[in-house]
Scaffold this active site. Structure first.
Site, mmCIF file in Angstrom:
data_model
loop_
_atom_site.group_PDB
_atom_site.id
_atom_site.type_symbol
_atom_site.label_atom_id
_atom_site.label_comp_id
_atom_site.label_asym_id
_atom_site.label_seq_id
_atom_site.Cartn_x
_atom_site.Cartn_y
_atom_site.Cartn_z
ATOM 1 N N ARG A 172 -8.938 -9.492 -9.783
ATOM 2 C CA ARG A 172 -7.523 -9.209 -9.952
ATOM 3 C C ARG A 172 -6.962 -9.542 -11.485
ATOM 4 O O ARG A 172 -6.306 -8.751 -11.975
ATOM 5 C CB ARG A 172 -6.659 -9.891 -8.815
ATOM 6 N N GLU A 232 -0.342 -14.827 -3.044
ATOM 7 C CA GLU A 232 0.852 -13.769 -3.379
ATOM 8 C C GLU A 232 2.167 -14.522 -3.667
ATOM 9 O O GLU A 232 2.541 -14.284 -4.482
ATOM 10 C CB GLU A 232 1.085 -13.009 -1.833
ATOM 11 N N HIS A 252 -3.865 -3.260 7.126
ATOM 12 C CA HIS A 252 -4.852 -4.057 6.619
ATOM 13 C C HIS A 252 -6.075 -3.940 7.737
ATOM 14 O O HIS A 252 -6.358 -4.874 8.392
ATOM 15 C CB HIS A 252 -4.354 -5.608 6.828
ATOM 16 N N ASP A 283 -10.412 -2.324 1.684
ATOM 17 C CA ASP A 283 -10.729 -2.384 3.159
ATOM 18 C C ASP A 283 -9.421 -2.042 3.887
ATOM 19 O O ASP A 283 -9.362 -2.162 4.946
ATOM 20 C CB ASP A 283 -11.153 -3.591 3.783
#
Length: 309
Positions: free
Chosen positions: A145, A259, A286, A173
């Protein structure tokens, strides 16, 4: 009597002819209706082009902010299957740029071939996760990321503002509704929404009152500053560029806190923008692919051909 009627008819006949001639001349002077342009137009039986539509109906694609989707990926039996599903979604989204980052020391042939055939604006990067960070319980995809963030900043650092765009972390996913991309495209700073099938619950979501986020409906650690999944927020490109040091942290970061650690650097809870009907609609799930059963896979390749799965 007949002669009288006949004489009157002869007297009226010239006047009738004069009236008919005058009407015919007037009709011939009337302007012709304007023709529709070739290839379409009102009354042509074909749809009007974008240029002929009223201004309110025009939505040129070039005017839309670009969505940058950063997707970490790693080698596993279901990798190509999940990338295929994600690419099929992304193809239906206007002005989307895919930043696909492999957890590898070099680009793999599988992903390289996949990107070349995907038919999407895509940047293919790679960066390996250090072995010491691959232990169970440690945060994943941090380096990937951050590599996507670095590419984004490097690409835009010399361009003048404003630079409309939205950043979204799209794990391979997950399952995404096309409506989600319509929602996030209007992000001014940081937007949020619910995520389905996460945290041991059917969904988790920001709790919204009077258009403001006031708490979190979550199944795990509601005391987190931002109790939200990676798939539950988007960030304006301008915010990313104006906070060049905002990255995902390794040192001191706990599982499930990435996060919060990232969002604390760029926004506050009070500034969050609720999407998806005030965070009451699930537009991303998710999902996780079932672990593949390869119990009957031979130890050595026995087939007469080599097939990429």
């Amino acid at each position: 009597m007949k002669s009288l009627l006949f004489s009157r008819f002869l007297l009226l006949l010239p006047w009738v002819l004069i009236v008919i001639i005058v009407l015919d001349i007037d009709s011939s002077r009337a302007p012709l209706p304007a023709r529709a342009p070739r290839g379409g137009g009102a009354g042509s039986g074909e749809p009007r082009s974008a240029a002929a539509r009223p201004p309110a109906q025009r939505r040129p694609e070039a005017a839309l902010p670009t969505i940058y989707a950063i997707t970490p990926t790693y080698s596993r039996p279901v990798q190509k299957a999940e990338l295929t599903r994600l690419a099929n979604t992304f193809r239906q989204v206007a002005r989307l740029h895919w930043i696909l980052v492999e957890d590898a020391a070099a680009r793999s042939e599988l992903v390289t071939r996949f990107v070349a055939a995907a038919g999407l604006p895509c940047t293919h990067l790679h960066v390996p996760t250090p072995r010491r960070y691959k232990r169970p319980g440690l945060p994943r995809a941090t380096e990937q990321r951050n590599a996507g963030l670095a590419w984004l900043r490097q690409r835009h650092q010399h361009l003048p503002p404003p630079q409309p765009g939205v950043l979204f972390f799209a794990d391979d996913d997950n399952t995404y509704s096309l409506e989600l991309f319509q929602e996030m495209r209007t992000t001014r700073k940081v937007s949020v929404w619910p995520v389905g099938l996460v945290g041991g619950r059917r969904y988790e979501r920001p709790v919204v009152e009077n258009g403001k986020v006031v708490g979190w409906y979550t199944g795990w650690r509601a005391d987190r500053p931002f109790a939200i999944d990676m798939a539950g927020f988007a960030v304006s490109l301008q915010v990313i560029l104006s906070h060049p040091k905002a990255v995902f942290k390794r040192r001191g970061s706990q599982p499930g806190m990435q996060e919060s650690d990232f969002l604390k650097q760029i926004t506050t809870v009070e500034e969050l923008e609720p999407k998806a009907n005030n965070c009451t609609k699930v537009l991303v799930w998710h999902t996780r692919t079932e672990k593949v059963n390869l119990a009957n896979e031979p130890k050595y390749h026995l087939d007469t051909v080599t097939i990429e799965v």
